[in-house]
Design an enzyme around this catalytic site. Structure first.
Site, mmCIF file in Angstrom:
data_model
loop_
_atom_site.group_PDB
_atom_site.id
_atom_site.type_symbol
_atom_site.label_atom_id
_atom_site.label_comp_id
_atom_site.label_asym_id
_atom_site.label_seq_id
_atom_site.Cartn_x
_atom_site.Cartn_y
_atom_site.Cartn_z
ATOM 1 N N ARG A 235 9.051 0.332 0.712
ATOM 2 C CA ARG A 235 9.603 0.227 -0.627
ATOM 3 C C ARG A 235 10.646 -0.886 -0.643
ATOM 4 O O ARG A 235 11.450 -1.019 0.276
ATOM 5 C CB ARG A 235 10.220 1.552 -1.082
ATOM 6 C CG ARG A 235 9.195 2.556 -1.606
ATOM 7 C CD ARG A 235 8.592 2.085 -2.921
ATOM 8 N NE ARG A 235 7.638 3.031 -3.511
ATOM 9 C CZ ARG A 235 6.334 2.956 -3.370
ATOM 10 N NH1 ARG A 235 5.799 2.009 -2.610
ATOM 11 N NH2 ARG A 235 5.535 3.824 -3.974
ATOM 12 N N ASP A 259 5.608 -7.217 1.278
ATOM 13 C CA ASP A 259 4.698 -6.769 0.223
ATOM 14 C C ASP A 259 5.465 -6.088 -0.899
ATOM 15 O O ASP A 259 4.940 -5.912 -1.994
ATOM 16 C CB ASP A 259 3.646 -5.811 0.786
ATOM 17 C CG ASP A 259 2.619 -5.402 -0.264
ATOM 18 O OD1 ASP A 259 1.934 -6.309 -0.790
ATOM 19 O OD2 ASP A 259 2.512 -4.200 -0.572
ATOM 20 N N GLU A 264 10.977 -6.207 -8.583
ATOM 21 C CA GLU A 264 9.567 -6.555 -8.773
ATOM 22 C C GLU A 264 9.246 -6.670 -10.254
ATOM 23 O O GLU A 264 9.666 -5.812 -11.036
ATOM 24 C CB GLU A 264 8.660 -5.493 -8.122
ATOM 25 C CG GLU A 264 8.786 -5.443 -6.617
ATOM 26 C CD GLU A 264 7.798 -4.472 -5.962
ATOM 27 O OE1 GLU A 264 6.907 -3.956 -6.684
ATOM 28 O OE2 GLU A 264 7.912 -4.250 -4.763
ATOM 29 N N HIS A 283 2.864 -6.652 -3.741
ATOM 30 C CA HIS A 283 2.742 -5.182 -3.720
ATOM 31 C C HIS A 283 1.268 -4.763 -3.764
ATOM 32 O O HIS A 283 0.859 -3.902 -4.551
ATOM 33 C CB HIS A 283 3.504 -4.551 -4.886
ATOM 34 C CG HIS A 283 3.960 -3.149 -4.598
ATOM 35 N ND1 HIS A 283 5.148 -2.629 -5.062
ATOM 36 C CD2 HIS A 283 3.387 -2.145 -3.886
ATOM 37 C CE1 HIS A 283 5.287 -1.382 -4.662
ATOM 38 N NE2 HIS A 283 4.219 -1.057 -3.936
#
Length: 322
Positions: A235, A259, A264, A283
């Site tokens: 996360r 990732d 975000e 992600h």
């Protein structure tokens, strides 16, 4: 035994299809597809179980609710709030459905860094042929160590894969008591600071919880080898991006594979976009076929468990959000 199960809004064609399948396979169960808040507010009063996000106003109306199925492994911040945490209902999540995909994604980052692809891919885009000197920019995996922070299902799969390449794999985990295949050492989270200097690859697979928020910070990057790579597929809010950028710019670590991000989407113009030793994916580590089938299997298993009075699958410790 029968029970009433409410699919909370918003709905999709997938959740509507799930409701149809559940009703067909378990006719003794009443499934209510709440298309809007008004329907959800009425249905939750007598519901025994629910799927989705249960905000405080709905929880206050739930007179019989014993189970809430989260749609995700680690839902967004705010999913767990004080009233839900103290409520006697059980929450279950979707963990284990991404193990193979994210394990492979971790190794994609590891292999890319080990073979210098973070150097050669930008060079390819510039049309340049500039091989590095022999034995530079390469990590010999059988002589390297991977530290996995969070040896749950995803971490365990990453350990198995990394060990198959000859890597020594060590890890920390708050819950696991036995070492999975491929893991040479298992430690409690409190050992993290002493383990960081040993690792050539530090891999975060932990969820965002009150104790992991921002725990990868500048001081921890400074404990890593200057030749080590940092990989985060857990996360984004577990890692302070400003601290990561500062560590990369100062040469305190060799590179990062990301990732997930503290913010975000990552904003245009963020310094990470232009950093030469960073590989990023938006992600997508869990992407792949059959995910909805895997999600439905968990929902179906837990509905059957409710009907038969058996333990639920993937029960969450609400105090830690996981």
């Amino acid at each position: 035994m029968s029970f009433t199960f409410v699919m909370l809004p918003p709905q999709t064609d997938v959740t509507r299809d799930w409701a149809h399948k559940l009703s067909r396979e378990m006719p003794e169960m009443t499934v209510i597809v709440a298309e809007d808040e008004a329907t959800a507010s009425t249905a939750i009063v007598d519901a025994d179980g629910a799927f989705g996000s249960l905000h405080p106003q709905l929880l206050a109306r739930a007179g019989k609710l014993r189970w809430l199925q989260s749609p995700q492994i680690a839902p967004p911040a705010g999913y767990y709030y004080p009233e839900l945490v103290v409520h006697p209902l059980q929450v279950t999540n979707m963990r284990e459905i991404f193990n193979d995909r994210i394990g492979a994604h971790i190794m994609a980052f590891v292999l890319a860094f080990a073979r210098g692809l973070h150097y050669y891919i930008p060079q390819q885009l510039r049309g340049e042929w500039q091989p590095r000197p022999d034995n530079t920019g390469v990590v010999h995996l059988p002589e390297s160590t991977m530290l996995i922070v969070g040896v749950g299902g995803i971490g365990a799969e990453a350990a198995r894969l990394a060990a198959s390449f000859g890597m020594t794999v060590i890890g920390t985990d708050a819950r696991r008591e036995t070492r999975p295949e491929g893991l040479a050492e298992l430690h409690k989270p409190e050992a993290l600071d002493t383990l960081l200097p040993r690792a050539d690859f530090v891999v975060l697979t932990v969820p965002h919880t009150p104790t992991t928020e921002g725990f990868m910070n500048r001081s921890r990057f400074q404990r890593m080898k200057t030749s080590a790579f940092f990989i985060n597929i857990g996360r984004g809010r577990t890692t302070r991006l400003d601290d990561l950028v500062a560590a990369l710019e100062a040469g305190e670590i060799a590179g990062a594979g990301l990732d997930v991000f503290e913010q975000e989407p990552l904003p245009p113009g963020h310094r990470l976009w232009a950093m030469p030793d960073v590989l990023m994916t938006p992600h997508t580590a869990g992407y792949g076929p059959h995910l909805d089938d895997r999600r439905f299997e968990i929902v179906r298993d837990n509905c059957r468990a409710m009907l038969r009075g058996r333990p639920l699958r993937n029960v969450v410790d609400k105090t830690t959000w996981f």
